[in-house]
Design an enzyme around this catalytic site. Structure first.
Site, PDB file in Angstrom:
ATOM      1  N   GLU A  63       1.009  -1.258  -0.172  1.00  0.00           N
ATOM      2  CA  GLU A  63      -0.037  -0.042   0.071  1.00  0.00           C
ATOM      3  C   GLU A  63       0.817   1.232  -0.119  1.00  0.00           C
ATOM      4  O   GLU A  63       2.014   1.078   0.157  1.00  0.00           O
ATOM      5  CB  GLU A  63      -0.827  -0.087   1.300  1.00  0.00           C
ATOM      6  CG  GLU A  63       0.001  -0.016   2.612  1.00  0.00           C
ATOM      7  CD  GLU A  63      -0.745   0.216   3.890  1.00  0.00           C
ATOM      8  OE1 GLU A  63      -1.970  -0.403   3.830  1.00  0.00           O
ATOM      9  OE2 GLU A  63      -0.475   0.710   4.924  1.00  0.00           O
ATOM     10  N   HIS A  65       0.127   5.756   0.839  1.00  0.00           N
ATOM     11  CA  HIS A  65      -0.551   6.774   1.467  1.00  0.00           C
ATOM     12  C   HIS A  65       0.167   8.240   2.114  1.00  0.00           C
ATOM     13  O   HIS A  65       1.517   7.995   1.803  1.00  0.00           O
ATOM     14  CB  HIS A  65      -1.125   6.382   2.789  1.00  0.00           C
ATOM     15  CG  HIS A  65      -0.365   5.413   3.539  1.00  0.00           C
ATOM     16  ND1 HIS A  65       0.580   5.905   4.468  1.00  0.00           N
ATOM     17  CD2 HIS A  65      -0.563   4.214   4.083  1.00  0.00           C
ATOM     18  CE1 HIS A  65       1.078   4.913   5.020  1.00  0.00           C
ATOM     19  NE2 HIS A  65       0.449   3.852   4.796  1.00  0.00           N
ATOM     20  N   HIS A  69       5.241   6.586   8.179  1.00  0.00           N
ATOM     21  CA  HIS A  69       5.266   5.657   9.164  1.00  0.00           C
ATOM     22  C   HIS A  69       6.715   5.598   9.734  1.00  0.00           C
ATOM     23  O   HIS A  69       7.613   5.988   9.020  1.00  0.00           O
ATOM     24  CB  HIS A  69       5.333   4.175   8.832  1.00  0.00           C
ATOM     25  CG  HIS A  69       4.029   3.540   8.436  1.00  0.00           C
ATOM     26  ND1 HIS A  69       2.662   3.919   9.014  1.00  0.00           N
ATOM     27  CD2 HIS A  69       3.378   3.006   7.151  1.00  0.00           C
ATOM     28  CE1 HIS A  69       1.604   3.344   8.553  1.00  0.00           C
ATOM     29  NE2 HIS A  69       2.207   2.717   7.218  1.00  0.00           N
ATOM     30  N   HIS A 103       4.829   0.406   0.229  1.00  0.00           N
ATOM     31  CA  HIS A 103       5.678  -0.261   1.398  1.00  0.00           C
ATOM     32  C   HIS A 103       4.865  -1.822   1.577  1.00  0.00           C
ATOM     33  O   HIS A 103       3.597  -1.925   1.530  1.00  0.00           O
ATOM     34  CB  HIS A 103       5.596   0.235   2.451  1.00  0.00           C
ATOM     35  CG  HIS A 103       4.579   1.008   3.057  1.00  0.00           C
ATOM     36  ND1 HIS A 103       3.675   2.064   2.694  1.00  0.00           N
ATOM     37  CD2 HIS A 103       3.631   0.548   4.273  1.00  0.00           C
ATOM     38  CE1 HIS A 103       2.733   2.318   3.316  1.00  0.00           C
ATOM     39  NE2 HIS A 103       2.831   1.544   4.251  1.00  0.00           N
ATOM     40  N   CYS A 117       5.074   0.850  15.083  1.00  0.00           N
ATOM     41  CA  CYS A 117       4.846   1.635  14.004  1.00  0.00           C
ATOM     42  C   CYS A 117       4.146   2.862  14.442  1.00  0.00           C
ATOM     43  O   CYS A 117       2.990   2.739  15.159  1.00  0.00           O
ATOM     44  CB  CYS A 117       3.922   0.865  12.950  1.00  0.00           C
ATOM     45  SG  CYS A 117       3.604   2.182  11.661  1.00  0.00           S
TER      46      CYS A 117
HETATM   47 MN    MN Z   1       0.759   1.781   5.682  1.00  0.00          MN
END
Ligand code: MN
Length: 149
Positions: A63, A65, A69, A103, A117
């Site tokens: 994914e 975004h 992270h 990732h 995370c």
């Molecule tokens: Mn993610």
């Protein structure tokens, strides 16, 4: 002032009073053998610290975004894709995922992979790859051999 929270570790990757959650809704995206625990979630911090555990042979969703992270490996062994880089992961390693970088985290076939995370509480929803995105990623044969989707 909010009350302090003390949650003793029951064992590596498990804490008293911390629930084991589904990683994502089943069927919403491709992943295998991942659990999620929310360790810290205070509105005043505006971020959350989560602990993910990927079982041996498992993987997180491929994914990307806008939100970032910040990851620290706590246990096990694995590898990750971040952007166009593939990285080996061992306990205490640090990885950051920049905005809009593809990732995926994978455990080795032999060992689970557990990592912390850090994310913003307010964040955009992950975007899954389209067939064009996948074709683009697969142009790099190392990435083609790595990704699970
Ligand atoms: Mn993610």
């Amino acid at each position: 002032m909010t009350k302090p929270v003390w949650r003793p570790a029951a064992e590596a990757g498990a804490w008293k009073g911390v629930e084991v959650l589904h990683y994502k809704a089943e069927g919403s995206a491709a992943f295998k053998g991942v659990t999620r625990r929310v360790l810290f979630d205070d509105p005043e911090l505006a971020c959350q610290v989560r602990y993910f555990e990927v079982q041996a042979g498992g993987y997180s969703t491929l994914e990307r975004h806008e939100h970032l992270h910040a990851v620290m490996v706590l246990r096990g062994r694995g590898r990750c894709l971040v952007g166009d880089g593939l990285y080996e992961l061992r306990p205490h390693d640090l990885v950051s995922v920049p905005a809009m970088a593809w990732h995926q985290f994978q455990a080795t076939p032999e060992e689970p992979l557990g990592f912390l995370c850090l994310v913003n509480t307010e964040r955009d929803r992950p975007i899954l790859p389209t067939s064009d995105d996948l074709a683009c990623l697969r142009r790099d044969e190392r990435i083609a051999a790595f990704i699970k989707f």
